[in-house]
Design a protein around this motif. Structure first.
Motif, mmCIF file in Angstrom:
data_model
loop_
_atom_site.group_PDB
_atom_site.id
_atom_site.type_symbol
_atom_site.label_atom_id
_atom_site.label_comp_id
_atom_site.label_asym_id
_atom_site.label_seq_id
_atom_site.Cartn_x
_atom_site.Cartn_y
_atom_site.Cartn_z
ATOM 1 N N UNK A 39 0.860 -1.179 0.000
ATOM 2 C CA UNK A 39 0.000 0.000 0.000
ATOM 3 C C UNK A 39 0.894 1.226 0.000
ATOM 4 N N UNK A 40 0.720 2.076 -0.990
ATOM 5 C CA UNK A 40 1.447 3.337 -1.095
ATOM 6 C C UNK A 40 0.542 4.441 -0.577
ATOM 7 N N UNK A 41 1.048 5.254 0.331
ATOM 8 C CA UNK A 41 0.267 6.330 0.936
ATOM 9 C C UNK A 41 0.765 7.651 0.387
ATOM 10 N N UNK A 42 -0.064 8.333 -0.390
ATOM 11 C CA UNK A 42 0.289 9.632 -0.938
ATOM 12 C C UNK A 42 0.320 9.615 -2.450
ATOM 13 N N UNK A 43 -0.409 10.547 -3.057
ATOM 14 C CA UNK A 43 -0.553 10.567 -4.506
ATOM 15 C C UNK A 43 0.141 11.727 -5.184
ATOM 16 N N UNK A 44 1.287 12.134 -4.655
ATOM 17 C CA UNK A 44 2.131 13.073 -5.384
ATOM 18 C C UNK A 44 2.981 12.316 -6.392
ATOM 19 N N UNK A 45 3.944 13.014 -6.984
ATOM 20 C CA UNK A 45 4.752 12.373 -8.016
ATOM 21 C C UNK A 45 5.559 11.214 -7.442
ATOM 22 N N UNK A 46 6.004 11.299 -6.179
ATOM 23 C CA UNK A 46 6.783 10.207 -5.587
ATOM 24 C C UNK A 46 5.921 8.963 -5.411
ATOM 25 N N UNK A 47 4.723 9.125 -4.839
ATOM 26 C CA UNK A 47 3.849 7.979 -4.647
ATOM 27 C C UNK A 47 3.448 7.341 -5.963
ATOM 28 N N UNK A 48 3.148 8.160 -6.969
ATOM 29 C CA UNK A 48 2.778 7.619 -8.275
ATOM 30 C C UNK A 48 3.943 6.861 -8.902
ATOM 31 N N UNK A 49 5.174 7.354 -8.691
ATOM 32 C CA UNK A 49 6.345 6.673 -9.232
ATOM 33 C C UNK A 49 6.572 5.329 -8.547
ATOM 34 N N UNK A 50 6.431 5.294 -7.223
ATOM 35 C CA UNK A 50 6.601 4.029 -6.509
ATOM 36 C C UNK A 50 5.555 3.019 -6.975
ATOM 37 N N UNK A 51 4.292 3.454 -7.081
ATOM 38 C CA UNK A 51 3.233 2.547 -7.537
ATOM 39 C C UNK A 51 3.511 2.049 -8.947
ATOM 40 N N UNK A 52 3.964 2.930 -9.821
ATOM 41 C CA UNK A 52 4.274 2.576 -11.214
ATOM 42 C C UNK A 52 5.356 1.495 -11.260
ATOM 43 N N UNK A 53 6.422 1.698 -10.494
ATOM 44 C CA UNK A 53 7.554 0.776 -10.588
ATOM 45 C C UNK A 53 7.292 -0.541 -9.857
ATOM 46 N N UNK A 54 6.528 -0.509 -8.770
ATOM 47 C CA UNK A 54 6.153 -1.776 -8.139
ATOM 48 C C UNK A 54 5.237 -2.576 -9.060
ATOM 49 N N UNK A 55 4.267 -1.907 -9.663
ATOM 50 C CA UNK A 55 3.377 -2.604 -10.593
ATOM 51 C C UNK A 55 4.153 -3.147 -11.790
ATOM 52 N N UNK A 56 5.146 -2.399 -12.223
ATOM 53 C CA UNK A 56 5.987 -2.850 -13.336
ATOM 54 C C UNK A 56 6.704 -4.153 -12.997
ATOM 55 N N UNK A 57 7.009 -4.325 -11.707
ATOM 56 C CA UNK A 57 7.692 -5.542 -11.268
ATOM 57 C C UNK A 57 6.717 -6.638 -10.854
ATOM 58 N N UNK A 58 5.439 -6.436 -11.160
ATOM 59 C CA UNK A 58 4.456 -7.470 -10.936
ATOM 60 C C UNK A 58 3.812 -7.478 -9.563
ATOM 61 N N UNK A 59 4.029 -6.429 -8.780
ATOM 62 C CA UNK A 59 3.439 -6.380 -7.440
ATOM 63 C C UNK A 59 1.964 -5.963 -7.520
ATOM 64 N N UNK A 60 1.204 -6.503 -6.594
ATOM 65 C CA UNK A 60 -0.172 -6.061 -6.350
ATOM 66 C C UNK A 60 -0.087 -4.811 -5.476
ATOM 67 N N UNK A 61 -0.527 -3.664 -5.995
ATOM 68 C CA UNK A 61 -0.320 -2.377 -5.334
ATOM 69 C C UNK A 61 -1.622 -1.600 -5.244
ATOM 70 N N UNK A 62 -1.823 -0.966 -4.087
ATOM 71 C CA UNK A 62 -2.903 0.001 -3.906
ATOM 72 C C UNK A 62 -2.273 1.326 -3.482
ATOM 73 N N UNK A 63 -2.634 2.413 -4.157
ATOM 74 C CA UNK A 63 -2.209 3.752 -3.759
ATOM 75 C C UNK A 63 -3.411 4.500 -3.206
ATOM 76 N N UNK A 64 -3.270 5.025 -1.988
ATOM 77 C CA UNK A 64 -4.333 5.787 -1.343
ATOM 78 C C UNK A 64 -3.926 7.253 -1.245
ATOM 79 N N UNK A 65 -4.787 8.138 -1.735
ATOM 80 C CA UNK A 65 -4.544 9.579 -1.681
ATOM 81 C C UNK A 65 -5.671 10.233 -0.882
#
Length: 814
Positions: free
Chosen positions: A10-36
C-alpha cells in the motif's frame, strides 16, 4: 471504487513520488494500492517548477536523476498523457571567484559521470541568455541536456501507467493507522467519509510528503521533515523573450542572487531559495491543516522583494513585464537537504520516499525505481546511503528542532557549498561528556548525526569559527600542528561519538561469525577488525569487534551509521539467542595516539603497557588517574596508541588526569584524524567503502576469513577471487604541494577520466594532498599515468596500492 481487503503493498500519498513508486512496483508485478487523502498532486507536485537538472552530488544520485529524465520522455508515448518534457539546457552563473570554483568543480564532476557540461564565459552567457546583465559575471557552466517538464502531467502519466499494470489508485481516502504486530507492518486502516476499513498488507510506503512526518510518528517511525513556504512569480507573455531562431531559453540559475529563471510559452517564472526561509504550519499538530488541497499560501511580498530587486537589476526587462501570478506554496525540507528513501529501521515492512527538498520532480522517477527494486530484491540496487532513511536521528522529529533547522536548509540549496560547511541552526543537541572541557580549551565543533564533535582547536586569540574557502581554510595550520603532534609526539582525541553496540547472549559468537567476515571466535580481550557484508560482497558496515567475555561482544561503528548497523544486526538475528543494544551514550572514548602515547598513559597512572603485556589488537583493564578504563590498543591514525573506554561520568576525571601530567598530549580534532587516516590509506565508510563496493576491490581481503565457514557474502568473495577484480581502491599523492583535496575530484588515467576521489585531505607528513579512489583493474594499475582534476586544473599524482605512510604498519605495533 471498492477498496480491496488485502494487497501486497500500500502506497500512501498521490504526489509524483507515490505515483512513481506505484508505477515501478506494478511494473515488477506487485499487487499495489495507492491511497490519496484528497486528489492526486494536490500537495506540492501541482505547483512544482518542474526543473530537470541531471547533475546531483554523487554518481548514484546522478544516475537516478538521469533515469527520471529518460522515463519522463517516454511516458507521453506510453500513456498518452503529456509530461511537458523538453530539453532546454541549463546555465549556472557565478558572480564571485569562489562560486566559479564551485561550478567548475561541478562541471568536472559532471564529465566524470558522463553528463555533458561546458564551462562558458560571460560572453557566452550573453549569447545563451541575451536578456541578462553580465558585467559582473565571472563565468558559468552550461549543461545542454538539462530540461523541464509539467509536474502534474508527469504524476498523472505515472498514475495511468501504474493502473495499466494493475495498480489500484484511489482518491479521497485517508489512512488513519498503520497496523502492526510483533514489530512488522500488518495492514492499513482507512476512512472515506463515513466508510472505514482495513487493507491487510506486509508493505507500506510512506510517500506522504508534508504529511509524512506525522503519519510516520503514529507508527513510531522517525521521518524528520518540515514544510517551508516557497515563492515564485510568473510574468505575462513577454514579446520577443525567446530570441528568433531559438525554441526556448535554458533554465537559468544565479545562486549568488538566490534565484532561478524558467521560460515557458514566452512567460518567465522567477523563483527563489532565500537565505532565511519561512517554516509553515508549525501551529498544527501534524504540521499541515487536514483540509489542505491545491491551496496557496498568503503571499509575503516583503519577504520576496529583495530577490525581486536583484532579479530586476539582473534582467531589466523584468521591471517592464506584467506579473500574471505571485505564488507561495509549501514544500517539505529535511535537516540535511537530502531526501529519505528506504526501509525504516523501527518497523519491518515500513518504507519511505519523502522529503525531497524542492527536487522532487527530478528525483521521483529514479527514487521510485530504486525503492521498487529494493522492496522486490531485498536490497538496494546500488549504494543509496546518501538518502537512506536510517541516517535520520530520533530527536530530529522534534518540531522545534525542525522549525529552526529548515529556516537554514532551504537557503543552503543555493548557498556556497563549501567543504566542511557546518549547519548554524538547531545546534548543541547531542554533546559528549567532555564537550564543555574541550570548549574551554579552544575546540571548534562540527555536527555529525546531531553530535557536537571537536573538529579543530583554535589558538589563543584566534576566532573560533570557520572561514570557508575552496583551498586552505583558516584552520589549516591548526590541523597541521595537531597532525604533527600525533605523528611526532602524542595527541588526545575525544572519540566518544563512536557508535557502540553490545551483542550478548548464548549465541553471540555464532551470530557474529555469520554476519561478520572476520573470525569472531577469539579469546576474550581480542579485538577483530572486520566488515559486515551483503550477499554481493558489498560492505554494509566497517567495524571493530571486541570480545568482552564468552557471551558478550562490543562492536564499534561510525557515529553516523549506528541506526543502520543496529537495523542490519537485528534483521539477521533469526533464531539465535542474542540481544543487540545501542550503548553509545554509556561510555566515553578518549584516545591517546602517537609515539609518546605509552609514556603519557604511564604518567597518568597506567602500569605495564608493553607489547608483551598489551599487544596490538587487544583490550584490557588499566588504571588511569583514580579510576579504571578498558584500554583498546587499536589505531585509526597509523601510530602507537590506545582508546580508553570509561563510563561517561568518569570521562572528565580521565581527561584531567591525562592533561595534568608533565608534557601532556596535544588536543586533536576530527579534521586531523581524517588527514592522518588518509596518509595511512585507512578506509572511511560512506565515502571509500559502501554496500556497493566489493570488499576485495576495496583492498580489505586481509580481514575476510573464508576458511572459518559460512557467512553472509562468503560466496560473493569466493566468486570474485575466481573471476578477478574489476577495479581497485588506490591511494594518490599529488606531485604539487600547493593544492588541497576534499573528495569528488576527477581521476584521470592516461588522460581520460575514469573515476572520482572518494576521500581527500592534506597529508601534512607526506607533504602534499592525498586521496583515495577506485580505478579500473587492468593488470598493473600502477603502470598508468594519473592526474587529479581540481576545478578544471589537472595535477599529476602518484598512485599506490600500499599505504604511502608506514606501509608495514610497524609504528602501530611499536
Amino acid at each position: 471504487m471498492t477498496l480491496p481487503t488485502e494487497s501486497r503493498a500500500v502506497v500512501i500519498g498521490g504526489g509524483v513520488a507515490g505515483c512513481s513508486v506505484a508505477y515501478h512496483l506494478a511494473e515488477r508485478g506487485w499487487d499495489v494500492v495507492l491511497l490519496e487523502r484528497k486528489q492526486l498532486t494536490c500537495g506540492t507536485t501541482w505547483h512544482a517548477a518542474g526543473l530537470i537538472g541531471q547533475l546531483r552530488p554523487n554518481a548514484n544520485m546522478t544516475r537516478l536523476a538521469r533515469y527520471s529524465a529518460e522515463l519522463y520522455r517516454g511516458l507521453s508515448d506510453e500513456t498518452g498523457i503529456g509530461t511537458g518534457m523538453k530539453t532546454t539546457g541549463s546555465l549556472t552563473v557565478a558572480l564571485t571567484a569562489d562560486r566559479l570554483t564551485e561550478i567548475r568543480r561541478q562541471a568536472s564532476l559532471a564529465r566524470a559521470f558522463g553528463v555533458a557540461a561546458q564551462e562558458v564565459t560571460a560572453e557566452d552567457v550573453r549569447r545563451l541568455y541575451p536578456h541578462i546583465e553580465t558585467a559582473d559575471v565571472h563565468g558559468a557552466v552550461h549543461l545542454p541536456d538539462d530540461g523541464q517538464c509539467d509536474p502534474a502531467g508527469v504524476a498523472m502519466a505515472l498514475a495511468k501507467g501504474a493502473r495499466a499494470r494493475g495498480a489500484q489508485i484511489v482518491e479521497g481516502v485517508t489512512v488513519t493507522d498503520v497496523t502492526t504486530e510483533a514489530g512488522r507492518v500488518t495492514g492499513v486502516a482507512w476512512a472515506r467519509g463515513e466508510e472505514t476499513g482495513t487493507i491487510a498488507t506486509r508493505h507500506v510506503v510512506n510517500c506522504g510528503g508534508m504529511w509524512g512526518r506525522a503519519l510516520a510518528a503514529r507508527s513510531g517511525v522517525t521521518l524528520p521533515l518540515h514544510a517551508c513556504e516557497h515563492f515564485y512569480l510568473v510574468t505575462e507573455p513577454i514579446p520577443g523573450f525567446v530570441p528568433e531562431g531559438q525554441r526556448t531559453l535554458p533554465v537559468l540559475r544565479i545562486p549568488d542572487e538566490y534565484a532561478y529563471y524558467k521560460e515557458d510559452a514566452g512567460k518567465l517564472l522567477l523563483g527563489a531559495f532565500e537565505p532565511v526561509a519561512k517554516p509553515w504550519a508549525t501551529e498544527h499538530p501534524g504540521g499541515i491543516p487536514p483540509e489542505f488541497c491545491f491551496d496557496e499560501l498568503p503571499y509575503d511580498f516583503d519577504h520576496f522583494e529583495p530577490i525581486l530587486e536583484l532579479a530586476a537589476a539582473r534582467m531589466p526587462l523584468l521591471a517592464e513585464a506584467g506579473i500574471h501570478t505571485f505564488f507561495n506554496g509549501p514544500e517539505s525540507f529535511t535537516p540535511d537537504d537530502r531526501y529519505y528513501l528506504g526501509a525504516a529501521p523501527e518497523l519491518e515492512g515500513y518504507w519511505v520516499a519523502a522529503g525531497f527538498n524542492s527536487i522532487g520532480i527530478v528525483s521521483s522517477g529514479g527514487a521510485g525505481m530504486a525503492l521498487a527494486r529494493w522492496m522486490d530484491e531485498g536490497q538496494p540496487p546500488f549504494d543509496l546511503w546518501d538518502v537512506d532513511i536510517r541516517r535520520a536521528q530520533p530527536f530530529q522529529r522534534s518540531t522545534r528542532f525542525l522549525k529552526a533547522r529548515v529556516t537554514e536548509t532551504l537557503g543552503l540549496l543555493y548557498a556556497d557549498h563549501w567543504p566542511f560547511r557546518q549547519p548554524e541552526t538547531a545546534r548543541g543537541v547531542r554533546r559528549t561528556a567532555l564537550h564543555a572541557h574541550l570548549e574551554k580549551r579552544g575546540a571548534v565543533f562540527g555536527e555529525t548525526a546531531g553530535w557536537e564533535r571537536a573538529n579543530w582547536f583554535a589558538r589563543d586569540g584566534q576566532a573560533r569559527a570557520y572561514d570557508y574557502d575552496w583551498t586552505r581554510q583558516n584552520w589549516f595550520e591548526n590541523r597541521a600542528a595537531e597532525h604533527r603532534a600525533v605523528r611526532e609526539d602524542a595527541g588526545l582525541f575525544d572519540l566518544s561519538t563512536f557508535g557502540k553496540i553490545r551483542i550478548e547472549g548464548r549465541d553471540a559468537c555464532r551470530f557474529l561469525n555469520r554476519v561478520c567476515a572476520g573470525q569472531m571466535d577469539v579469546a576474550p580481550g581480542r579485538i577483530v577488525y572486520t566488515q559486515m557484508l551483503n550477499e554481493r560482497g558489498g560492505i554494509e558496515c566497517d567495524l571493530t569487534v571486541t570480545r568482552l567475555s564468552k557471551t558478550a561482544y562490543l562492536a564499534v561503528v561510525p557515529a553516523f551509521t549506528v541506526r543502520r548497523d543496529m537495523a542490519w544486526l537485528r534483521r539477521h538475528i533469526g533464531d539465535d539467542f542474542v540481544v543487540v543494544t545501542d550503548v553509545t551514550s554509556g561510555e566515553a572514548v578518549i584516545a591517546v595516539m602517537g609515539p609518546r602515547s605509552r609514556e603519557v598513559l604511564r604518567a597518568a597512572g597506567a602500569a605495564d603497557l608493553s607489547n608483551e603485556t598489551h599487544p596490538f589488537g587487544t583490550a584490557r583493564e588499566i588504571e588511569i588517574g583514580l579510576t579504571l578504563a578498558r584500554a583498546h590498543r587499536v589505531s585509526y591514525v597509523g601510530e602507537l596508541g590506545w582508546e580508553l573506554y570509561v563510563p561517561t561520568d568518569h570521562a572528565a576525571h580521565v581527561l584531567e588526569a591525562i592533561m595534568a601530567i608533565d608534557a601532556s598530549p596535544a588536543l586533536v580534532g576530527l579534521h586531523a584524524l581524517d588527514s592522518l587516516r588518509l596518509e595511512k590509506g585507512f578506509r572511511h565508510f560512506g565515502h571509500d567503502i559502501t554496500d556497493e563496493d566489493h570488499v576485495l576491490e576495496a583492498g580489505l581481503g586481509f580481514a575476510v576469513k573464508t576458511d572459518k565457514g559460512d557467512f553472509i557474502g562468503r560466496d560473493a568473495v569466493l566468486r570474485r577471487k575466481e573471476e578477478g577484480l574489476g577495479r581497485r581502491l588506490v591511494q594518490f599523492l599529488l606531485s604539487d604541494a600547493a593544492p588541497v583535496l576534499h573528495h569528488d575530484e576527477t581521476i584521470l588515467c592516461n588522460g581520460a577520466p575514469v573515476s572520482i576521489l572518494t576521500s581527500g585531505s592534506y597529508g601534512h607528513t607526506l607533504g602534499a594532498a592525498v586521496g583515495l579512489g577506485y580505478v579500473p583493474e587492468d593488470g598493473d594499475v600502477l603502470a598508468n599515468c594519473y592526474e587529479i582534476e581540481i576545478a578544471g586544473e589537472r595535477v599529476p599524482a602518484t598512485a599506490s596500492l600500499k599505504p604511502l605512510y608506514d606501509p608495514t604498519g610497524a609504528r602501530m605495533r611499536a
